[in-house]
Design an enzyme around this catalytic site. Structure first.
Site, PDB file in Angstrom:
ATOM      1  N   TYR A   1      24.840  19.303-107.381  1.00  0.00           N
ATOM      2  CA  TYR A   1      24.688  20.753-107.491  1.00  0.00           C
ATOM      3  C   TYR A   1      25.306  21.154-108.994  1.00  0.00           C
ATOM      4  O   TYR A   1      26.215  20.356-109.454  1.00  0.00           O
ATOM      5  CB  TYR A   1      25.232  21.568-106.254  1.00  0.00           C
ATOM      6  CG  TYR A   1      26.826  21.455-106.176  1.00  0.00           C
ATOM      7  CD1 TYR A   1      27.600  20.349-105.927  1.00  0.00           C
ATOM      8  CD2 TYR A   1      27.527  22.756-106.379  1.00  0.00           C
ATOM      9  CE1 TYR A   1      28.988  20.413-105.758  1.00  0.00           C
ATOM     10  CE2 TYR A   1      28.916  22.600-106.233  1.00  0.00           C
ATOM     11  CZ  TYR A   1      29.541  21.499-106.176  1.00  0.00           C
ATOM     12  OH  TYR A   1      31.048  21.654-106.139  1.00  0.00           O
TER      13      TYR A   1
ATOM     14  N   LYS B   1      28.591  15.413-109.596  1.00  0.00           N
ATOM     15  CA  LYS B   1      28.861  16.744-108.629  1.00  0.00           C
ATOM     16  C   LYS B   1      28.008  16.720-107.541  1.00  0.00           C
ATOM     17  O   LYS B   1      26.885  17.334-107.424  1.00  0.00           O
ATOM     18  CB  LYS B   1      28.848  17.779-109.571  1.00  0.00           C
ATOM     19  CG  LYS B   1      29.156  19.225-109.249  1.00  0.00           C
ATOM     20  CD  LYS B   1      29.384  20.258-110.207  1.00  0.00           C
ATOM     21  CE  LYS B   1      29.528  21.622-109.718  1.00  0.00           C
ATOM     22  NZ  LYS B   1      30.697  21.701-109.169  1.00  0.00           N
TER      23      LYS B   1
ATOM     24  N   GLU C   1      42.930  16.542-109.545  1.00  0.00           N
ATOM     25  CA  GLU C   1      42.439  17.716-109.830  1.00  0.00           C
ATOM     26  C   GLU C   1      42.680  18.719-108.546  1.00  0.00           C
ATOM     27  O   GLU C   1      42.975  18.389-107.520  1.00  0.00           O
ATOM     28  CB  GLU C   1      40.954  17.923-110.277  1.00  0.00           C
ATOM     29  CG  GLU C   1      39.883  17.215-109.126  1.00  0.00           C
ATOM     30  CD  GLU C   1      38.587  16.911-109.740  1.00  0.00           C
ATOM     31  OE1 GLU C   1      37.982  17.664-110.552  1.00  0.00           O
ATOM     32  OE2 GLU C   1      37.954  15.778-109.124  1.00  0.00           O
TER      33      GLU C   1
ATOM     34  N   LEU D   1      36.036  15.518-111.678  1.00  0.00           N
ATOM     35  CA  LEU D   1      34.833  16.021-112.233  1.00  0.00           C
ATOM     36  C   LEU D   1      34.911  16.696-113.705  1.00  0.00           C
ATOM     37  O   LEU D   1      35.986  17.011-113.927  1.00  0.00           O
ATOM     38  CB  LEU D   1      34.315  17.432-111.295  1.00  0.00           C
ATOM     39  CG  LEU D   1      33.161  18.006-111.838  1.00  0.00           C
ATOM     40  CD1 LEU D   1      31.807  16.906-111.279  1.00  0.00           C
ATOM     41  CD2 LEU D   1      32.875  19.477-111.164  1.00  0.00           C
TER      42      LEU D   1
HETATM   43  N1  PLP Z   1      36.687  19.849-110.166  1.00  0.00           N
HETATM   44  C1  PLP Z   1      36.013  19.919-109.077  1.00  0.00           C
HETATM   45  C2  PLP Z   1      36.280  18.998-107.940  1.00  0.00           C
HETATM   46  C3  PLP Z   1      35.271  21.118-108.856  1.00  0.00           C
HETATM   47  O1  PLP Z   1      34.377  21.134-107.841  1.00  0.00           O
HETATM   48  C4  PLP Z   1      34.955  21.929-109.863  1.00  0.00           C
HETATM   49  C5  PLP Z   1      33.888  22.852-110.014  1.00  0.00           C
HETATM   50  O2  PLP Z   1      33.375  23.135-108.932  1.00  0.00           O
HETATM   51  C6  PLP Z   1      35.593  21.473-111.113  1.00  0.00           C
HETATM   52  C7  PLP Z   1      36.513  20.691-111.266  1.00  0.00           C
HETATM   53  C8  PLP Z   1      35.542  22.474-112.245  1.00  0.00           C
HETATM   54  O3  PLP Z   1      34.300  22.395-112.940  1.00  0.00           O
HETATM   55  P1  PLP Z   1      33.553  23.537-113.925  1.00  0.00           P
HETATM   56  O4  PLP Z   1      34.466  23.962-115.066  1.00  0.00           O
HETATM   57  O5  PLP Z   1      32.321  22.797-114.228  1.00  0.00           O
HETATM   58  O6  PLP Z   1      33.086  24.556-112.845  1.00  0.00           O
END
Ligand code: PLP
Length: 286
Positions: free
Chosen positions: A33, A150, A182, A206
């Site tokens: 997603y 993701k 994170e 991520l």
């Molecule tokens: N880390 C995780 C586990 C996430 O689920 C997300 C966003 O959903 C992020 C980091 C941040 O990613 P982004 O800046 O692409 O939204």
């Protein structure tokens, strides 16, 4: 109001969009997603999300049902049909349904399922939390080992949010081998002097699209960036802490496991990065 959603090439009222009970997204969490923010009716960081989507699909040997240009068009059409000024667009692609349950991937000619829907969030960039900051707890990181993909396996992050809520906090930072990976749905940072510290990219986290943009803006603003692991103790003793994600942009963290950062007040680095990120991303929005 009933939203118009997108399912496999069609724009439909949300209560008419139906997928098979055999869809592998439903049975196996076999899907990926993206969440793209909309500000002022325009898409923030669309390019980054499109590239990461392709990477997630490639890593899982999944077909992409749409070209980048078609995807952009669908995003824009949903913004228009649902009259979204500020909010989010959720996109999910699953490996589809072969009409039964089986661990083995279905044959390559099984069409993937693609779903997009909007979530209106008026005034999203003016969240009061940007002024007060958020409180986090730490929890063990018990997710699978490919967090760089993701996927829709979000049960543990959901559990983490519930643990945070039960503790009277806003989110949880996950810890593995003594270091923060994170947040449950965001990347985590601390600031020490003029240096921003955040975990380096690997399979452990991520690869946030907001993270990439914010680190670029930080470097352009002559701030030092160190990409390395940090501990909860180091974070509690830091000058500032913050998170980034597509839906929160840059959000200050003012308490970690009950210990106040900067006496519980948001810091200037997070505030500045939030301002730069919002300004620059609005300018580049599609
Ligand atoms: N880390 C995780 C586990 C996430 O689920 C997300 C966003 O959903 C992020 C980091 C941040 O990613 P982004 O800046 O692409 O939204």
């Amino acid at each position: 109001m009933t939203r118009t959603v997108y399912l496999n090439g069609e724009y439909l009222p949300e209560d008419e969009a139906k997928i098979s009970i055999f869809d592998r997204g439903f049975l196996m969490a076999d899907g990926v997603y993206e969440v793209t923010s909309v500000l002022g009716g325009k898409l923030i960081d669309f390019e980054g999300h499109a590239v990461r989507l392709q990477r997630s699909l490639d890593e899982l040997e999944m077909q992409h049902p749409s070209s980048r240009d078609d995807l952009l068009e669908v995003h824009r059409e949903l913004v228009r049909l649902n009259d979204i000024t500020d909010g989010m667009i959720y996109l999910q692609i699953t490996r589809g349904s072969a009409g039964d349950r089986d661990f083995a991937y279905p044959s390559k000619d099984t069409p993937p399922t693609i779903v997009l829907f909007t979530q209106a969030k008026p005034g999203m960039a003016d969240s009061p939390m940007a002024k007060t900051g958020m409180k986090v707890i730490s929890i063990a990181d018990e997710r699978w080992g490919r967090r760089d993909i993701k996927t829709v396996q979000l049960l543990y992050p959901s559990m983490g949010k519930m643990m945070a809520k039960a503790a009277g906090c806003d989110d949880a930072w996950m810890v593995e081998d003594g270091a923060v990976t994170e947040g449950t749905s965001n990347n985590a940072y601390i600031v020490k002097g003029n240096t921003i510290i955040t975990r380096q990219l690997s399979h452990d986290i991520l690869h946030g699209i907001t993270r990439a943009a914010v680190l670029r803006f930080a470097a352009e603003a002559q701030m030092q960036v160190e990409e390395r692991p940090f501990t909860i103790e180091e974070a509690q003793a830091a000058d500032e802490a913050f998170i980034t994600s597509a839906s929160t942009f840059v959000m200050p963290v003012v308490e970690i496991d009950g210990a106040a950062i900067r006496a519980g007040t948001p810091g200037p680095v997070a505030a500045r990065l939030r301002e730069i990120y919002l300004d620059e991303s609005r300018k580049a929005a599609l």
